[in-house]
Design a protein around this motif. Sequence first.
Motif, PDB file in Angstrom:
ATOM      1  N   UNK A   1       1.368  -1.352   0.073  1.00 39.19           N
ATOM      2  CA  UNK A   1       0.396  -0.324  -0.115  1.00 39.19           C
ATOM      3  C   UNK A   1       0.537   1.164   0.401  1.00 39.19           C
ATOM      4  N   UNK A   2       1.902   0.851   0.080  1.00 41.07           N
ATOM      5  CA  UNK A   2       2.807   1.846  -0.165  1.00 41.07           C
ATOM      6  C   UNK A   2       4.323   1.920  -0.770  1.00 41.07           C
ATOM      7  N   UNK A   3       5.029   0.639   0.015  1.00 42.28           N
ATOM      8  CA  UNK A   3       6.415   0.647  -1.311  1.00 42.28           C
ATOM      9  C   UNK A   3       5.538  -0.504  -2.360  1.00 42.28           C
ATOM     10  N   UNK A   4       6.663   0.366  -3.805  1.00 42.00           N
ATOM     11  CA  UNK A   4       6.239  -0.875  -4.692  1.00 42.00           C
ATOM     12  C   UNK A   4       6.631  -2.424  -3.799  1.00 42.00           C
ATOM     13  N   UNK A   5       5.848  -3.043  -4.959  1.00 39.96           N
ATOM     14  CA  UNK A   5       6.275  -4.718  -5.327  1.00 39.96           C
ATOM     15  C   UNK A   5       5.895  -5.738  -6.513  1.00 39.96           C
ATOM     16  N   UNK A   6       6.724  -6.968  -6.098  1.00 37.93           N
ATOM     17  CA  UNK A   6       6.132  -8.040  -7.109  1.00 37.93           C
ATOM     18  C   UNK A   6       6.313  -9.182  -5.892  1.00 37.93           C
ATOM     19  N   UNK A   7       5.208  -9.778  -6.683  1.00 38.21           N
ATOM     20  CA  UNK A   7       4.592 -11.128  -6.732  1.00 38.21           C
ATOM     21  C   UNK A   7       4.298 -11.472  -7.289  1.00 38.21           C
ATOM     22  N   UNK A   8       4.724 -12.962  -6.607  1.00 39.31           N
ATOM     23  CA  UNK A   8       4.403 -14.550  -7.821  1.00 39.31           C
ATOM     24  C   UNK A   8       5.145 -14.681  -9.155  1.00 39.31           C
ATOM     25  N   UNK A   9       6.180 -14.167  -8.573  1.00 31.95           N
ATOM     26  CA  UNK A   9       7.982 -15.214  -8.874  1.00 31.95           C
ATOM     27  C   UNK A   9       7.302 -15.786  -9.481  1.00 31.95           C
ATOM     28  N   UNK A  10       8.531 -16.321 -10.789  1.00 32.29           N
ATOM     29  CA  UNK A  10       8.358 -17.093 -11.504  1.00 32.29           C
ATOM     30  C   UNK A  10       9.572 -17.650 -12.277  1.00 32.29           C
ATOM     31  N   UNK A  11      10.185 -18.355 -12.329  1.00 33.45           N
ATOM     32  CA  UNK A  11      11.297 -18.731 -13.269  1.00 33.45           C
ATOM     33  C   UNK A  11      10.374 -20.559 -13.849  1.00 33.45           C
ATOM     34  N   UNK A  12      11.262 -20.119 -15.261  1.00 36.01           N
ATOM     35  CA  UNK A  12      10.526 -21.613 -15.816  1.00 36.01           C
ATOM     36  C   UNK A  12      12.309 -22.251 -16.582  1.00 36.01           C
ATOM     37  N   UNK A  13      12.324 -23.593 -16.504  1.00 37.88           N
ATOM     38  CA  UNK A  13      14.026 -24.072 -16.605  1.00 37.88           C
ATOM     39  C   UNK A  13      13.376 -25.267 -17.658  1.00 37.88           C
ATOM     40  N   UNK A  14      14.273 -25.668 -18.311  1.00 39.63           N
ATOM     41  CA  UNK A  14      14.118 -26.967 -19.191  1.00 39.63           C
ATOM     42  C   UNK A  14      12.761 -28.087 -18.704  1.00 39.63           C
ATOM     43  N   UNK A  15      12.226 -27.896 -17.010  1.00 29.58           N
ATOM     44  CA  UNK A  15      11.644 -28.956 -16.629  1.00 29.58           C
ATOM     45  C   UNK A  15       9.870 -28.410 -16.896  1.00 29.58           C
ATOM     46  N   UNK A  16      10.226 -27.653 -17.795  1.00 30.36           N
ATOM     47  CA  UNK A  16       8.999 -26.876 -18.201  1.00 30.36           C
ATOM     48  C   UNK A  16       7.941 -26.632 -17.407  1.00 30.36           C
ATOM     49  N   UNK A  17       8.704 -26.697 -15.804  1.00 32.07           N
ATOM     50  CA  UNK A  17       7.405 -25.676 -15.167  1.00 32.07           C
ATOM     51  C   UNK A  17       7.518 -24.478 -14.683  1.00 32.07           C
ATOM     52  N   UNK A  18       6.261 -23.729 -13.734  1.00 33.38           N
ATOM     53  CA  UNK A  18       6.601 -21.931 -13.563  1.00 33.38           C
ATOM     54  C   UNK A  18       7.163 -22.653 -12.408  1.00 33.38           C
ATOM     55  N   UNK A  19       8.268 -22.044 -11.368  1.00 41.37           N
ATOM     56  CA  UNK A  19       8.127 -22.279 -10.237  1.00 41.37           C
ATOM     57  C   UNK A  19       9.057 -21.108  -9.508  1.00 41.37           C
ATOM     58  N   UNK A  20       8.873 -20.964  -8.567  1.00 40.93           N
ATOM     59  CA  UNK A  20       9.756 -19.507  -7.186  1.00 40.93           C
ATOM     60  C   UNK A  20      11.170 -20.036  -7.395  1.00 40.93           C
ATOM     61  N   UNK A  21      12.070 -19.255  -8.010  1.00 38.03           N
ATOM     62  CA  UNK A  21      13.131 -19.981  -7.879  1.00 38.03           C
ATOM     63  C   UNK A  21      13.748 -20.219  -6.269  1.00 38.03           C
TER      64      UNK A  21
END
Length: 416
Positions: free
Chosen positions: A356-376
């Motif tokens: 509500x005050x600071x800028x944020x990012x959420x639901x960070x994801x990477x994708x690798x050769x497993x083809x899955x989106x996941x938190x690093x």
Amino acid sequence: MRIFKVVFVLLCALFSSCNQLKFKVEGRASSSLEREIEAKLKLLNKPAVKTIKSEDGDIIDCINIYKQHAFNHPALKYHTIQKVPDFLLDSHNSSTFQVFQTWQKSGSCPEGTVPIRRIRKEDLLRATSLELFGRKPPIHFINSTNTTNSNSHEFNGSNTYIPENRSQTYLFTVGYNYIGAEADINVWNPSVDLPNDYTTAQIWLLANNGPQFLQSVEAGWVVNPKLYGDKAARLFAYWTTDSYKSTGCFDVTCPGFVQTGQVSLGAALAHISSKRGQQYEINIGMFWDDSGNWWLRVGHNTPVGYWPAKLFGAAGLSHSAIAVEWGGQVYSPMVKKRPHTRTAMGSGESAENRWGSACFMRNLRIKDYSQQLKYPSHVNINAPEPYCYNILNEAKYGQEPILYFGGPGQAPPYCP
């Protein structure tokens, strides 16, 4: 007296000739610049099938998808527009994100065209030069053994890149074979101080093609008055294959990025967050396909277009990324100096002020050769000017971390 008159007449004639020559030279220079500007505008702005005038002053041209500026790149002379990969429409998150830009209130582009923000003469006149229009300045490298910052990002185990005139505050993961990344990015409209400054909230996917040739594809939102002519928060994309030296640019201001969707790069975002009020986010994702192209997706089902594999050569991002970064960047001649720029990052509030005050990012994801989106699996943070711009990756019990970042820039006595 006669001699004085003769000298006077000669001097007048001389000065008159000089002034005429000066005007002729200046006239030729001015005429030459005008011709260069007109040629540049003709190159950038292709003939429109339809034109949309946005309420914020932007002009959006609906350009035949096969006639866009991307195909002026030598490597794309015979390029065939790629089909959107099926996986690009999948997401880890089932919630619906609506990508809404101000221009969309005024109309839409017909099938077979893509919406391109028109570049105007005044945009080019603000640039340092026509050649540098739409480009970030280069970065330089130092030997990693000469830096005491253990969080600095390293490539090939021997070189660390140091952003020139940039202050970057970010969370990063380093590994091999990242073929995608995404996040939900909180949208703000931070203040920009100096004429050449800009500020972003973004994702970077990074690799290198040789010891000092950083390759990067980037996307997020930016406030960049020098490029766009106002202080609106705008969707942007960027790429480079040589550490920002001579390749790449913002959006489609140079050939390279192939636009396929109905989102206009460089256009203003309609919804901006407010302190202790409504919070708005955009989902940004960049993903590699089996042909080596990097696709940009906004929202969970809106492909924007792609950076073709041919841009990256035989190495580097043509195969995968070795690092992903999430966070903010402020460019200014007055970062890491005193007095520091007052250009803000994120919302302009420090990370510890949180939701509500600071800028944020959420639901960070990477994708690798497993083809899955996941938190690093392994992440670290970097804030080289923590008293000006800082970062907090906060994980509450049983919940995934939320990344907060930003700051006001100059704020004495800590950031003088």
